[in-house]
Design an enzyme around this catalytic site. Structure first.
Site, short mmCIF file in Angstrom:
data_model
loop_
_atom_site.label_atom_id
_atom_site.label_comp_id
_atom_site.label_asym_id
_atom_site.label_seq_id
_atom_site.Cartn_x
_atom_site.Cartn_y
_atom_site.Cartn_z
CB SER A 144 -11.21 28.47 22.41
OG SER A 144 -10.71 29.45 21.50
CE1 TYR A 157 -14.69 26.92 18.99
CE2 TYR A 157 -13.60 28.99 19.54
CZ TYR A 157 -13.56 27.62 19.40
OH TYR A 157 -12.41 26.94 19.69
CE LYS A 161 -14.60 25.20 22.12
NZ LYS A 161 -14.16 23.84 22.51
#
Length: 263
Positions: A144, A157, A161
């Site tokens: 991401s 997150y 990531k």
């Protein structure tokens, strides 16, 4: 343009919807056989059957949770039993988070670590030996833009990531001697069902203009002023899998419509 993907076998996690499904369709359109892995058994089976019919390739739907050891084993075993191995692995399964660092419990950190990082580690251990036997392969990680440019409301997150991107770089160094190319793709805004669901929830009590909400997100964050479609993102993944990207090793590509605000 012949991308050299005909009769390759590609495994895509999170393959029954969104970016993963679009990647599966893109690879199938080039003649690759596909293994779709997802938790919802009915949906992954239906999509695999549709791809077989629409593109004339073999497609296998595997219901499993790649965040756990048993799910990884099921995916590896079914792929081996059906196709004898795999040439391409797309680590796409993942989901956003919403928390603060001060309040998020250990269990939530661990769950995202298992899904975003350990799934990739375990899948590599499962599929790299098959790729070696087949003379090489391709592994792509869907990370991401948040791996480098974090969003304030999803620290777990962001962190997991970023770890996935470093794992991808490290794995690339280890397996290139086996003719296995590993790279990372860092998408920006992609119009997946999750984004639409969230927008509808956020606007339910405010007139229901979910499209207007998404337009506002795009105008605020992306220079191109719109979301990518899953198919646009899939095109990049398919290219990196192909024989037109054979010098691409250990890189991270930002496909984000200008959302990344650094060089």
């Amino acid at each position: 343009m012949d991308l050299g993907l005909k009769d390759k076998v590609a495994v895509i996690t999170g393959g029954s919807v969104g970016i993963g499904l679009a990647i599966a369709e893109g690879l199938a359109a080039e003649g690759a056989h596909v293994v779709l892995a997802a938790r919802q058994a009915e949906r992954v089976t239906v999509e695999a059957e549709r791809i077989e019919t629409e593109f004339g390739v073999r497609a296998l739907g595997v219901s499993c949770d790649v965040a756990g050891v048993d799910g990884i084993r099921e995916l590896v075993d079914q792929t081996r039993a059906t196709f004898g191995g795999a040439d391409i692995l797309i680590n796409n399964a993942g989901t956003g988070s919403n928390e603060t660092i001060m309040e998020a419990p250990d269990e939530k950190w661990q769950a995202y670590w298992d899904l975003h990082v350990m799934a990739a580690v375990r899948l590599a251990r499962g599929f790299v030996p098959m790729m070696r036997q087949r003379g090489g392969g391709v592994i792509l990680h869907n990370a991401s833009i948040c791996a480098l440019q974090p969003l304030w409301y999803e620290p777990i997150y962001n962190v997991t990531k970023a770890a996935l991107m470093m794992f991808s770089k490290t794995l690339a160094e280890e397996v290139i001697k086996d003719n296995i190319r590993v790279n990372t793709v860092n998408p920006g805004l992609v119009l997946t069902p999750d984004w639409i669901k969230t927008a509808k929830q956020l606007t339910a009590g405010k007139g229901g203009d979910w499209q207007g909400y998404l337009d506002g997100v795009a105008h605020e964050n992306a220079s191109i002023k719109r979301f990518s479609s899953p198919e646009e993102m899939a095109n990049f993944f398919v290219f990196l899998c192909s024989n037109k990207a054979t010098y691409s090793v250990g890189s991270a590509y930002y496909v984000d419509g200008g959302m990344l605000k650094t060089v």
